[in-house]
Design a protein around this motif. Structure first.
Motif, PDB file in Angstrom:
ATOM      1  N   ILE A  48      -9.045   8.956  -3.667  1.00  0.00           N
ATOM      2  CA  ILE A  48      -8.919   7.785  -2.809  1.00  0.00           C
ATOM      3  C   ILE A  48      -7.840   8.090  -1.772  1.00  0.00           C
ATOM      4  CG2 ILE A  48      -8.352   5.326  -2.736  1.00  0.00           C
ATOM      5  CD1 ILE A  48     -10.904   5.964  -4.389  1.00  0.00           C
ATOM      6  N   ALA A  86      -4.026   4.354   1.915  1.00  0.00           N
ATOM      7  CA  ALA A  86      -4.357   3.167   2.695  1.00  0.00           C
ATOM      8  C   ALA A  86      -3.562   3.119   3.996  1.00  0.00           C
ATOM      9  CB  ALA A  86      -4.090   1.907   1.866  1.00  0.00           C
ATOM     10  N   TRP A 133      -6.390  -3.314   0.956  1.00  0.00           N
ATOM     11  CA  TRP A 133      -7.088  -2.020   0.945  1.00  0.00           C
ATOM     12  C   TRP A 133      -6.967  -1.388  -0.443  1.00  0.00           C
ATOM     13  CZ3 TRP A 133      -8.846   0.950   5.419  1.00  0.00           C
ATOM     14  CH2 TRP A 133      -9.244   2.248   5.102  1.00  0.00           C
ATOM     15  N   ASP A 134      -5.744  -1.376  -0.988  1.00  0.00           N
ATOM     16  CA  ASP A 134      -5.520  -0.737  -2.290  1.00  0.00           C
ATOM     17  C   ASP A 134      -6.242  -1.457  -3.423  1.00  0.00           C
ATOM     18  OD1 ASP A 134      -4.001   1.407  -1.380  1.00  0.00           O
ATOM     19  OD2 ASP A 134      -2.101   0.341  -1.599  1.00  0.00           O
ATOM     20  N   ARG A 174      -9.069  -3.155  -3.094  1.00  0.00           N
ATOM     21  CA  ARG A 174     -10.474  -2.801  -2.913  1.00  0.00           C
ATOM     22  C   ARG A 174     -10.732  -1.374  -3.405  1.00  0.00           C
ATOM     23  NH1 ARG A 174     -12.319  -0.962   2.580  1.00  0.00           N
ATOM     24  NH2 ARG A 174     -11.420   0.808   1.568  1.00  0.00           N
ATOM     25  N   SER A 175      -9.835  -0.453  -3.098  1.00  0.00           N
ATOM     26  CA  SER A 175      -9.989   0.931  -3.559  1.00  0.00           C
ATOM     27  C   SER A 175      -9.979   1.006  -5.078  1.00  0.00           C
ATOM     28  CB  SER A 175      -8.873   1.809  -2.982  1.00  0.00           C
ATOM     29  OG  SER A 175      -8.987   1.906  -1.588  1.00  0.00           O
ATOM     30  N   HIS A 176      -9.131   0.209  -5.710  1.00  0.00           N
ATOM     31  CA  HIS A 176      -9.060   0.173  -7.171  1.00  0.00           C
ATOM     32  C   HIS A 176     -10.399  -0.300  -7.734  1.00  0.00           C
ATOM     33  CE1 HIS A 176      -7.464  -0.677 -11.192  1.00  0.00           C
ATOM     34  NE2 HIS A 176      -6.401   0.036 -10.857  1.00  0.00           N
ATOM     35  N   ASP A 219     -13.341  -0.142  -6.233  1.00  0.00           N
ATOM     36  CA  ASP A 219     -14.332   0.893  -5.947  1.00  0.00           C
ATOM     37  C   ASP A 219     -14.242   2.042  -6.950  1.00  0.00           C
ATOM     38  OD1 ASP A 219     -15.246  -0.567  -3.812  1.00  0.00           O
ATOM     39  OD2 ASP A 219     -14.290   0.698  -2.278  1.00  0.00           O
ATOM     40  N   PHE A 260      -5.478   8.979  -6.675  1.00  0.00           N
ATOM     41  CA  PHE A 260      -5.123   8.061  -5.602  1.00  0.00           C
ATOM     42  C   PHE A 260      -3.948   8.627  -4.810  1.00  0.00           C
ATOM     43  CE2 PHE A 260      -7.410   5.460  -8.489  1.00  0.00           C
ATOM     44  CZ  PHE A 260      -7.883   4.352  -7.797  1.00  0.00           C
TER      45      PHE A 260
END
Length: 185
Positions: free
Chosen positions: A33, A36, A67-68, A70-72, A74, A84
């Motif tokens: 990832i 961000a 953002w973070d 959402r990344s988590h 995903d 990450f």
């Protein structure tokens, strides 16, 4: 499906080789990832937006947090270990760096969206530190950022493991050795 025990955060100050290390882990086949903050800055610069450290640091922090998270989310759809380039506690560290209070919702996010207990911390590395379009901090601020990130992850109960100052392949091997289960003696 991955769980938070599969999510490995790599943090530290800017210019310490984190992104290069994450790129190496990706080259080795691991899902990764991106950071961000760097992605947000790239977009904000293109559109002339204000969500930047030097223009509106609190808006920048809020967008990084979103953002973070959402990344988590995903990452839960990926199998195995996911690396990450920074994590949600980095937003806490950023606010500490700014000398700002940590809002309750940021603390709640750092407590809710967890990573592997071991977090890898890239120490300041003056010999490789450079500026670029997104990285405008001087080395002194990079060192203060490193310290703020260490404080943020410690506050949230993570075990920090300092990365050696070495090439990306050796750093990746260092991480993978520390994540492998150790035989019982």
């Amino acid at each position: 499906m991955s769980t938070s025990d599969d999510f490995v955060a790599i943090t530290g100050g800017p210019g310490a080789g984190k992104s290069t290390l994450v790129e190496e882990l990706h080259r080795q086949g691991f899902p990764c990832i991106p950071e961000a903050g760097r992605c947000i800055l790239q977009d904000q610069i293109v559109i002339g937006g204000r969500a930047r450290h030097e223009r509106d640091s609190l808006l920048f922090a809020e967008i990084m947090l979103s953002w973070d998270m959402r990344s988590h989310h995903d990452a839960t759809r990926r199998a195995g270990t996911v690396f990450f380039d920074r994590g949600i506690p980095d937003v806490v560290g950023y606010l500490l760096l700014l000398g700002r209070p940590i809002p309750a919702h940021v603390t709640a996010a750092a407590r809710t969206f967890r990573y592997h207990q071991r977090v890898f911390l890239a120490p300041p590395w003056p010999e490789i530190y450079t500026h670029d379009r997104e990285r405008t901090q001087d080395l002194d601020e990079a060192v203060r950022t490193h310290d703020a990130m260490a404080e943020a992850y410690t506050r949230h109960g993570y075990q920090l493991i300092n990365l050696p100052r070495t090439d990306p392949e050796s750093r990746a091997a260092f991480i993978l050795r520390r994540l492998s289960p150790q035989p019982e003696s």
